[in-house]
Each structure stands twice: as C-alpha cells, then as structure tokens.
Write a protein that holds these residues in place. Structure first.
Motif, PDB file in Angstrom:
ATOM      1  N   GLN A 105       0.828  -1.208   0.000  1.00 18.18           N
ATOM      2  CA  GLN A 105       0.000   0.000   0.000  1.00 18.18           C
ATOM      3  C   GLN A 105       0.862   1.257   0.000  1.00 18.18           C
ATOM      4  O   GLN A 105       1.939   1.279   0.594  1.00 18.18           O
ATOM      5  CB  GLN A 105      -0.914   0.003   1.223  1.00 18.18           C
ATOM      6  CG  GLN A 105      -1.931  -1.117   1.221  1.00 18.18           C
ATOM      7  CD  GLN A 105      -2.717  -1.163   2.510  1.00 18.18           C
ATOM      8  OE1 GLN A 105      -2.444  -0.413   3.435  1.00 18.18           O
ATOM      9  NE2 GLN A 105      -3.696  -2.043   2.565  1.00 18.18           N
ATOM     10  N   ILE A 107       1.923   4.875   1.196  1.00 17.49           N
ATOM     11  CA  ILE A 107       1.881   5.560   2.489  1.00 17.49           C
ATOM     12  C   ILE A 107       1.929   7.064   2.255  1.00 17.49           C
ATOM     13  O   ILE A 107       2.871   7.561   1.627  1.00 17.49           O
ATOM     14  CB  ILE A 107       3.063   5.147   3.381  1.00 17.49           C
ATOM     15  CG1 ILE A 107       3.022   3.647   3.632  1.00 17.49           C
ATOM     16  CG2 ILE A 107       3.051   5.911   4.686  1.00 17.49           C
ATOM     17  CD1 ILE A 107       4.206   3.149   4.403  1.00 17.49           C
ATOM     18  N   PRO A 108       0.929   7.787   2.740  1.00 18.47           N
ATOM     19  CA  PRO A 108       0.980   9.248   2.621  1.00 18.47           C
ATOM     20  C   PRO A 108       2.147   9.812   3.438  1.00 18.47           C
ATOM     21  O   PRO A 108       2.474   9.299   4.502  1.00 18.47           O
ATOM     22  CB  PRO A 108      -0.355   9.715   3.210  1.00 18.47           C
ATOM     23  CG  PRO A 108      -1.210   8.499   3.284  1.00 18.47           C
ATOM     24  CD  PRO A 108      -0.304   7.322   3.340  1.00 18.47           C
ATOM     25  N   GLY A 110       4.242  11.666   6.003  1.00 18.19           N
ATOM     26  CA  GLY A 110       3.962  12.143   7.352  1.00 18.19           C
ATOM     27  C   GLY A 110       2.985  11.297   8.143  1.00 18.19           C
ATOM     28  O   GLY A 110       2.715  11.604   9.295  1.00 18.19           O
ATOM     29  N   ASP A 111       2.444  10.244   7.566  1.00 18.46           N
ATOM     30  CA  ASP A 111       1.494   9.378   8.269  1.00 18.46           C
ATOM     31  C   ASP A 111       2.275   8.313   9.032  1.00 18.46           C
ATOM     32  O   ASP A 111       2.576   7.243   8.514  1.00 18.46           O
ATOM     33  CB  ASP A 111       0.520   8.739   7.279  1.00 18.46           C
ATOM     34  CG  ASP A 111      -0.621   8.013   7.974  1.00 18.46           C
ATOM     35  OD1 ASP A 111      -0.572   7.867   9.218  1.00 18.46           O
ATOM     36  OD2 ASP A 111      -1.557   7.584   7.273  1.00 18.46           O
ATOM     37  N   THR A 112       2.618   8.626  10.276  1.00 17.28           N
ATOM     38  CA  THR A 112       3.441   7.705  11.064  1.00 17.28           C
ATOM     39  C   THR A 112       2.693   6.423  11.417  1.00 17.28           C
ATOM     40  O   THR A 112       3.313   5.373  11.552  1.00 17.28           O
ATOM     41  CB  THR A 112       3.949   8.378  12.350  1.00 17.28           C
ATOM     42  OG1 THR A 112       2.821   8.823  13.113  1.00 17.28           O
ATOM     43  CG2 THR A 112       4.868   9.544  12.022  1.00 17.28           C
ATOM     44  N   GLY A 113       1.386   6.492  11.563  1.00 18.05           N
ATOM     45  CA  GLY A 113       0.605   5.290  11.839  1.00 18.05           C
ATOM     46  C   GLY A 113       0.670   4.308  10.683  1.00 18.05           C
ATOM     47  O   GLY A 113       0.837   3.104  10.888  1.00 18.05           O
ATOM     48  N   ALA A 114       0.578   4.818   9.464  1.00 15.45           N
ATOM     49  CA  ALA A 114       0.665   3.954   8.281  1.00 15.45           C
ATOM     50  C   ALA A 114       2.078   3.396   8.127  1.00 15.45           C
ATOM     51  O   ALA A 114       2.255   2.240   7.727  1.00 15.45           O
ATOM     52  CB  ALA A 114       0.256   4.717   7.028  1.00 15.45           C
ATOM     53  N   GLN A 115       3.079   4.203   8.459  1.00 14.58           N
ATOM     54  CA  GLN A 115       4.457   3.717   8.387  1.00 14.58           C
ATOM     55  C   GLN A 115       4.696   2.589   9.391  1.00 14.58           C
ATOM     56  O   GLN A 115       5.354   1.608   9.089  1.00 14.58           O
ATOM     57  CB  GLN A 115       5.437   4.871   8.632  1.00 14.58           C
ATOM     58  CG  GLN A 115       5.476   5.870   7.515  1.00 14.58           C
ATOM     59  CD  GLN A 115       6.318   7.085   7.860  1.00 14.58           C
ATOM     60  OE1 GLN A 115       6.685   7.312   9.014  1.00 14.58           O
ATOM     61  NE2 GLN A 115       6.614   7.893   6.848  1.00 14.58           N
ATOM     62  N   ARG A 116       4.134   2.755  10.570  1.00 11.56           N
ATOM     63  CA  ARG A 116       4.280   1.711  11.598  1.00 11.56           C
ATOM     64  C   ARG A 116       3.565   0.429  11.166  1.00 11.56           C
ATOM     65  O   ARG A 116       4.091  -0.663  11.339  1.00 11.56           O
ATOM     66  CB  ARG A 116       3.738   2.208  12.930  1.00 11.56           C
ATOM     67  CG  ARG A 116       3.842   1.163  14.023  1.00 11.56           C
ATOM     68  CD  ARG A 116       3.442   1.715  15.380  1.00 11.56           C
ATOM     69  NE  ARG A 116       3.276   0.679  16.369  1.00 11.56           N
ATOM     70  CZ  ARG A 116       4.266   0.071  17.001  1.00 11.56           C
ATOM     71  NH1 ARG A 116       5.511   0.400  16.747  1.00 11.56           N
ATOM     72  NH2 ARG A 116       4.019  -0.859  17.907  1.00 11.56           N
ATOM     73  N   ARG A 117       2.375   0.565  10.599  1.00 13.85           N
ATOM     74  CA  ARG A 117       1.646  -0.625  10.127  1.00 13.85           C
ATOM     75  C   ARG A 117       2.417  -1.329   9.019  1.00 13.85           C
ATOM     76  O   ARG A 117       2.484  -2.556   8.988  1.00 13.85           O
ATOM     77  CB  ARG A 117       0.245  -0.240   9.662  1.00 13.85           C
ATOM     78  CG  ARG A 117      -0.730   0.030  10.799  1.00 13.85           C
ATOM     79  CD  ARG A 117      -2.168   0.159  10.321  1.00 13.85           C
ATOM     80  NE  ARG A 117      -2.347   1.239   9.348  1.00 13.85           N
ATOM     81  CZ  ARG A 117      -2.516   2.519   9.661  1.00 13.85           C
ATOM     82  NH1 ARG A 117      -2.552   2.890  10.929  1.00 13.85           N
ATOM     83  NH2 ARG A 117      -2.684   3.431   8.716  1.00 13.85           N
ATOM     84  N   GLN A 118       3.015  -0.559   8.118  1.00 16.37           N
ATOM     85  CA  GLN A 118       3.791  -1.177   7.050  1.00 16.37           C
ATOM     86  C   GLN A 118       5.024  -1.886   7.615  1.00 16.37           C
ATOM     87  O   GLN A 118       5.373  -2.983   7.179  1.00 16.37           O
ATOM     88  CB  GLN A 118       4.209  -0.156   6.000  1.00 16.37           C
ATOM     89  CG  GLN A 118       4.881  -0.827   4.808  1.00 16.37           C
ATOM     90  CD  GLN A 118       4.977   0.075   3.618  1.00 16.37           C
ATOM     91  OE1 GLN A 118       5.018   1.285   3.758  1.00 16.37           O
ATOM     92  NE2 GLN A 118       5.005  -0.513   2.439  1.00 16.37           N
TER      93      GLN A 118
END
Length: 156
Positions: A105, A107-108, A110-118
């Motif tokens: 997926q 990742i936008p 600055g989206d730290t939540g999405a980076q952590r999920r990835q």
C-alpha cells in the motif's frame, strides 16, 4: 548436537510465532532487526542440519547420472508429526503471505501510523518466512534424530 540444533529450531519457531501473534494483536515486542536476526540465528542452523542429515548415500542400483552419489530422503516421522508440521508451516505461510498486501500500500507522507503498520507487515512477512523454514528444519532434524536413535538401538 542434532538434538541441540532441533531444540534451537523449535525455539526459533516459538519466537517467530509469539512475535507474529503479538503483531496480529497490535503490539510489536521487538524491532524488526532484532526479531529477524534472532529468528534466523535460532532457525537456520537446525534447518541446515536437518537438510544435510536427511541425505542418503545411493545404494544398490546406480542413479542415471554418474555424479549423483546421494539423494534427499523424506523425513521418517509419524503421520501425526507430519500433519502437525504441515499445519504449523501453513500457519506461518499464511501469516507471511497475508502481510504482503499491507506492504504494497502507498503511504501518505507524514502518516506515522501507516508507516508503523507497514513496518509491522514487513516484520510479519520476514517472521512468517523464517517460521516456515524453522518448522520444516525442526521436522527434518527431528526425523534425523529419530533415525539415528533407531539405528543405535538396532545395533545395541
């Protein structure tokens, strides 16, 4: 030595399983580097020993190719052991494969939540692969150990 490598492989499978379970529950217990390195150190020696000790020297009829002196033999485990190995291997396989979708997926910025999920998906994928390798290696090493003990009893 084979028993020690088998126990290490089993510990690696347990390590990977616990960490994957925690990731599925939303917790990361270790960094990806630590998790993967520890799993690899525990799993790979037992896997290598299991593969190497399940090779057999060709006896009787010679193989078609003259340079083939040994062949890999399937593990001599009871059916329940093979079935358990298959179930655990499939669970690790599924955990690894299902993580691929999350890794692909976008990742936008600055989206730290999405980076952590990835990062969690990447760790789950790596641990799924190592857990599957460890499961197979543990079964192979256990089969070799069982064959060595059976041969020793037959000679005694």
């Amino acid at each position: 030595m084979l028993l020690l490598l088998d126990v290490l492989g089993l510990a690696g499978v347990g390590w990977a399983g616990v960490l994957i379970g925690a990731l599925l529950g939303g917790d990361r217990l270790a960094s990806t580097t630590v998790a993967v390195v520890v799993a690899a150190v525990l799993v790979l020696p037992g896997f290598t020993a299991g593969v190497l000790t399940n090779r057999r020297v060709v006896r009787g009829r010679q193989p078609q190719s003259g340079w083939v002196r040994s062949v890999w033999s399937p593990p001599e485990l009871p059916r329940w052991g093979l079935a358990l190995t298959a179930v655990v291997f499939f669970a690790f396989w599924f955990a690894g494969i299902s993580a691929i979708a999350g890794m692909s997926q976008q990742i936008p910025a600055g989206d730290t939540g999405a980076q952590r999920r990835q990062a969690d998906h990447q760790q789950r994928f790596a641990l799924g692969v190592l857990g599957g390798v460890g499961t197979g290696g543990t079964a192979l090493a256990a089969a070799s150990l069982r064959r060595v003990r059976r041969t020793a009893r037959a000679r005694a």
